[in-house]
Every structure is written in C-alpha cells, then in structure tokens.
Design a protein around this motif. Structure first.
Motif, PDB file in Angstrom:
ATOM      1  N   ASP A 152       0.684  -1.101  -0.053  1.00  0.00           N
ATOM      2  CA  ASP A 152      -0.024   0.169   0.154  1.00  0.00           C
ATOM      3  C   ASP A 152       0.732   1.313  -0.058  1.00  0.00           C
ATOM      4  N   LEU A 153       2.155   1.133   0.156  1.00  0.00           N
ATOM      5  CA  LEU A 153       2.835   2.240   0.185  1.00  0.00           C
ATOM      6  C   LEU A 153       3.747   2.531  -1.245  1.00  0.00           C
ATOM      7  N   ASP A 154       3.703   3.883  -1.448  1.00  0.00           N
ATOM      8  CA  ASP A 154       4.441   4.149  -2.717  1.00  0.00           C
ATOM      9  C   ASP A 154       5.890   4.451  -2.354  1.00  0.00           C
ATOM     10  N   PRO A 155       6.523   3.548  -3.377  1.00  0.00           N
ATOM     11  CA  PRO A 155       8.132   3.415  -3.098  1.00  0.00           C
ATOM     12  C   PRO A 155       8.921   4.526  -3.424  1.00  0.00           C
ATOM     13  N   ALA A 156       8.329   5.538  -4.198  1.00  0.00           N
ATOM     14  CA  ALA A 156       9.019   6.957  -4.506  1.00  0.00           C
ATOM     15  C   ALA A 156       9.093   7.764  -3.228  1.00  0.00           C
ATOM     16  N   LEU A 157       8.310   7.434  -2.198  1.00  0.00           N
ATOM     17  CA  LEU A 157       8.379   8.308  -1.105  1.00  0.00           C
ATOM     18  C   LEU A 157       8.426   7.365   0.227  1.00  0.00           C
ATOM     19  N   PRO A 158       9.491   7.268   0.704  1.00  0.00           N
ATOM     20  CA  PRO A 158      10.058   6.212   1.535  1.00  0.00           C
ATOM     21  C   PRO A 158       9.449   6.923   2.935  1.00  0.00           C
ATOM     22  N   HIS A 160       9.624   7.706   6.664  1.00  0.00           N
ATOM     23  CA  HIS A 160      10.470   8.659   7.417  1.00  0.00           C
ATOM     24  C   HIS A 160       9.736   9.194   8.551  1.00  0.00           C
ATOM     25  N   VAL A 161      10.633   9.179   9.707  1.00  0.00           N
ATOM     26  CA  VAL A 161      10.185  10.008  10.887  1.00  0.00           C
ATOM     27  C   VAL A 161      10.817  11.348  10.682  1.00  0.00           C
ATOM     28  N   ALA A 162       9.761  12.271  10.595  1.00  0.00           N
ATOM     29  CA  ALA A 162      10.162  13.819  10.151  1.00  0.00           C
ATOM     30  C   ALA A 162       9.890  14.445  11.472  1.00  0.00           C
ATOM     31  N   PHE A 163      10.677  15.516  11.742  1.00  0.00           N
ATOM     32  CA  PHE A 163      10.401  16.741  12.741  1.00  0.00           C
ATOM     33  C   PHE A 163       9.978  17.950  12.249  1.00  0.00           C
ATOM     34  N   GLY A 164       9.206  18.759  12.717  1.00  0.00           N
ATOM     35  CA  GLY A 164       8.837  20.093  12.452  1.00  0.00           C
ATOM     36  C   GLY A 164       8.315  20.955  13.802  1.00  0.00           C
ATOM     37  N   GLY A 165       8.961  20.552  14.948  1.00  0.00           N
ATOM     38  CA  GLY A 165       8.412  20.894  16.246  1.00  0.00           C
ATOM     39  C   GLY A 165       7.937  19.689  16.991  1.00  0.00           C
ATOM     40  N   ASN A 166       7.596  18.561  16.460  1.00  0.00           N
ATOM     41  CA  ASN A 166       7.138  17.616  16.867  1.00  0.00           C
ATOM     42  C   ASN A 166       7.613  16.409  15.872  1.00  0.00           C
ATOM     43  N   HIS A 167       7.735  15.139  16.366  1.00  0.00           N
ATOM     44  CA  HIS A 167       8.069  13.886  15.466  1.00  0.00           C
ATOM     45  C   HIS A 167       6.700  13.530  14.864  1.00  0.00           C
ATOM     46  N   HIS A 168       6.709  13.084  13.410  1.00  0.00           N
ATOM     47  CA  HIS A 168       5.599  12.548  12.993  1.00  0.00           C
ATOM     48  C   HIS A 168       6.148  11.608  11.880  1.00  0.00           C
ATOM     49  N   LEU A 169       5.415  10.129  11.995  1.00  0.00           N
ATOM     50  CA  LEU A 169       5.765   9.217  10.786  1.00  0.00           C
ATOM     51  C   LEU A 169       5.219   9.563   9.689  1.00  0.00           C
ATOM     52  N   VAL A 170       5.906   9.417   8.435  1.00  0.00           N
ATOM     53  CA  VAL A 170       5.479   9.883   7.243  1.00  0.00           C
ATOM     54  C   VAL A 170       5.442   8.712   6.428  1.00  0.00           C
ATOM     55  N   LEU A 171       4.125   8.374   5.865  1.00  0.00           N
ATOM     56  CA  LEU A 171       3.906   7.276   5.064  1.00  0.00           C
ATOM     57  C   LEU A 171       3.072   7.489   3.923  1.00  0.00           C
ATOM     58  N   ALA A 172       3.563   7.251   2.794  1.00  0.00           N
ATOM     59  CA  ALA A 172       2.970   7.553   1.547  1.00  0.00           C
ATOM     60  C   ALA A 172       2.086   6.350   1.045  1.00  0.00           C
ATOM     61  N   ALA A 173       0.879   6.958   0.637  1.00  0.00           N
ATOM     62  CA  ALA A 173       0.140   5.952   0.080  1.00  0.00           C
ATOM     63  C   ALA A 173       0.213   5.534  -1.365  1.00  0.00           C
ATOM     64  N   VAL A 174      -0.110   4.575  -1.909  1.00  0.00           N
ATOM     65  CA  VAL A 174       0.221   4.317  -3.276  1.00  0.00           C
ATOM     66  C   VAL A 174      -0.837   4.705  -4.064  1.00  0.00           C
ATOM     67  N   SER A 175      -2.023   5.186  -3.466  1.00  0.00           N
ATOM     68  CA  SER A 175      -2.988   5.681  -4.456  1.00  0.00           C
ATOM     69  C   SER A 175      -4.030   6.475  -3.705  1.00  0.00           C
ATOM     70  N   ARG A 176      -4.738   7.355  -4.235  1.00  0.00           N
ATOM     71  CA  ARG A 176      -5.769   8.037  -3.366  1.00  0.00           C
ATOM     72  C   ARG A 176      -6.946   7.302  -2.950  1.00  0.00           C
ATOM     73  N   ALA A 177      -7.243   6.349  -3.382  1.00  0.00           N
ATOM     74  CA  ALA A 177      -8.392   5.247  -2.751  1.00  0.00           C
ATOM     75  C   ALA A 177      -7.587   4.758  -1.482  1.00  0.00           C
ATOM     76  N   ARG A 178      -6.466   4.326  -1.405  1.00  0.00           N
ATOM     77  CA  ARG A 178      -5.854   3.693  -0.354  1.00  0.00           C
ATOM     78  C   ARG A 178      -5.884   4.858   0.866  1.00  0.00           C
ATOM     79  N   LEU A 179      -5.597   5.969   0.458  1.00  0.00           N
ATOM     80  CA  LEU A 179      -5.560   7.256   1.690  1.00  0.00           C
ATOM     81  C   LEU A 179      -7.044   7.327   2.049  1.00  0.00           C
ATOM     82  N   ALA A 180      -7.944   7.258   1.154  1.00  0.00           N
ATOM     83  CA  ALA A 180      -9.355   7.542   1.410  1.00  0.00           C
ATOM     84  C   ALA A 180     -10.015   6.345   2.300  1.00  0.00           C
ATOM     85  N   ASP A 181      -9.316   5.107   2.414  1.00  0.00           N
ATOM     86  CA  ASP A 181      -9.894   4.045   3.346  1.00  0.00           C
ATOM     87  C   ASP A 181      -9.135   3.965   4.327  1.00  0.00           C
TER      88      ASP A 181
END
Length: 288
Positions: A152-158, A160-181
C-alpha cells in the motif's frame, strides 16, 4: 467555579476561510494565572484537537508565550493553533510580525490582511526541521495498526520520521483510494505512537510535483484524525528536502480534511538551503 467555566475560550478554525472547514482550535488569550492541570481541563472542555494558551504577553513588542494542550496532554508545538492564535491577535493588535515562545523554541508568525473584507492570513516559520528513514520495525508496527500492507506504500516516497516541532511518521499511500480508506485500530496505533514519541502519523498521497493529499491520525491526543496539521506540514516539507525532492525554493499545497468533511488547505514553502519551513493559511472565528 473552576477555571474551565470562567476562562473565555475563543474558537477559530485554521487553514480555511469557512468555519465549517479547517481545524478548530481553542485560543485562550489570558492564561497567565492558570496551572497546567487547569489548562488541560479547559482544552478538554473545548474538545478540539488542540488549544493554545497565552501564558505571558508583551503586546508592545508583539511577543507572547504559548502552551498547547490536546484534550489528553500538553504538546510542545501545534501549527493550526499557532495560526489561529496569530489571527486572533492580529484582529486585536493589527497585522504584522509576531513572536511566540513555545516549548519547541521561538516561532515567528507573519500576519497580513489579504482582501477588502479584512480576512487575515498567517505564515508561521517552523523550528529547524529534520528527517530520518523509519526503521523496519517502526513501519511494520504502524502498518499493522493501520491495517495497511507494504504494497500500500508508494516506493517513491520512503517512510521517514520527520520533525517540525514534533515528530511525525510519514507514510505515503500508493493511491488516493488507499488514502481515503482509513479504518485503523485506535488503541494499537496510539500505543505505537506513544512508544516512539510521534505526535501524528502523516499519511500522504502525491497528486503532482507540488500537490499532496494528507490525513493525520492523532490518537495520542484522543483524536481519531486531525483535519489540518501545521506542525506535520512543516515536518513534511523538511522530509521532502531531506530525500532530495526539493532542489529549489518550492511552494507545496497540502489538502487535508476532505475525507472527514472539513476541507483544509495548507501552503508550505520549502527552501533547500533553510532547515526552517514556512506554513501559511487563514483562520476564521467559529460563531456559536
């Protein structure tokens, strides 16, 4: 009477021009005499994902100290409540630059009137962002709780754990339908996030080079999903810079909240030479 019944809670929706959209936040302009427990109780009464409390104010210098609370806990930094607070202050003291002292460091916010109706747009400058690849065990635990698969993950966007004041796990969905569900295990994901000190999980789908759709589960704050997440947007901008997807000054548009009926728009400005990311949007009062 307790503080929760005597303190005025201003209510704004951030990252929208429509009070029915965006992410609602409580704004308490005079919290200097409140304890942490009282602020937590007021945040629970407001029942928004976060509320911002001004605990010290110097209007002549346009400098304010802020604390942020979800209904369950204090958080170091909250983007949408920062935007809401900046607009509330601009309506009282005029537009211009504001400085907020927070647990995540100094946050500068520029406010400006953008149309003849007096609407105010605010642009926050995040703490320095950084990002690292997520470990396999971190990703697997999050995917299990989300009921997602690796496919379900988009290999183009691996991941990551990203920080911008707090820590967030970033997961990229392979499709809009996957994100919507999105139908995840609230307790399981909350446990994973607390174990790793992640404030939200930033779920994204890339529509174009600069346009992304976003969802943000927030179980550590007692919230199933955030309709607009400024701190995570800043972290995501830093993430794209880290993985080499931003090579020149770039403006991104993040669309969030549509799947939960509260559409929000976050404008994210990323400069590959600057670790700080700028996140902009409107905020409007919510009229009872």
């Amino acid at each position: 009477m307790n503080a929760a019944t005597t303190t005025e809670i201003l209510r704004y929706s951030a990252f929208t021009t429509d009070p029915a959209g965006g992410n609602p936040a409580g704004v308490i302009l005079d919290a200097a005499q409140l304890t942490g427990d009282q602020m937590l109780a007021i945040a629970a009464e407001a029942d928004y994902s976060e509320s911002a409390f001004i605990t010290a104010a110097d209007p002549s210098r346009r400098r304010f100290r802020l604390r942020y609370f979800s209904p369950l806990a204090e958080v170091a930094f909250c983007g949408h409540a920062t935007i809401a607070t900046a607009v509330a202050l601009a309506e009282r003291y005029g537009v211009g630059e504001l400085a907020f002292d927070t647990a995540a460091g100094e946050i500068r916010v520029a406010t400006a009137a953008v149309d003849g109706a007096g609407a105010v747009r605010a642009t926050l400058t995040s703490p320095p962002t950084h990002s690292r690849p997520a470990e396999g065990v971190e990703v697997d635990a999050a995917l299990d709780a989300l009921h997602w698969q690796r496919a379900d993950l988009d290999p183009a966007l691996p991941p990551h754990v990203a920080f911008g004041g707090n820590h967030h796990l970033v997961l990229a969905a392979v499709s809009r339908a996957r994100l919507a569900d999105l139908a995840y295990d609230f307790e399981a994901l909350g446990g994973v996030m607390r174990a790793h000190d992640w404030t939200t999980v930033q779920l994204v789908w890339q529509e174009s080079e600069t346009d992304f759709h976003v969802r943000a589960p927030f179980p550590p704050g007692g919230v199933v999903e955030d309709p607009a997440t400024g701190a995570a947007a800043a972290a995501f901008g830093g993430y794209l810079r880290t993985i080499g997807r931003v090579r020149s000054a770039t403006t991104l548009t993040l669309s969030q909240g549509a799947d939960m009926g509260r559409p929000s728009t976050l404008t994210v400005n990323v400069d590959p030479t600057d670790p700080r990311v700028r996140v902009a949007g409107h905020a409007v009062p919510i009229v009872p």
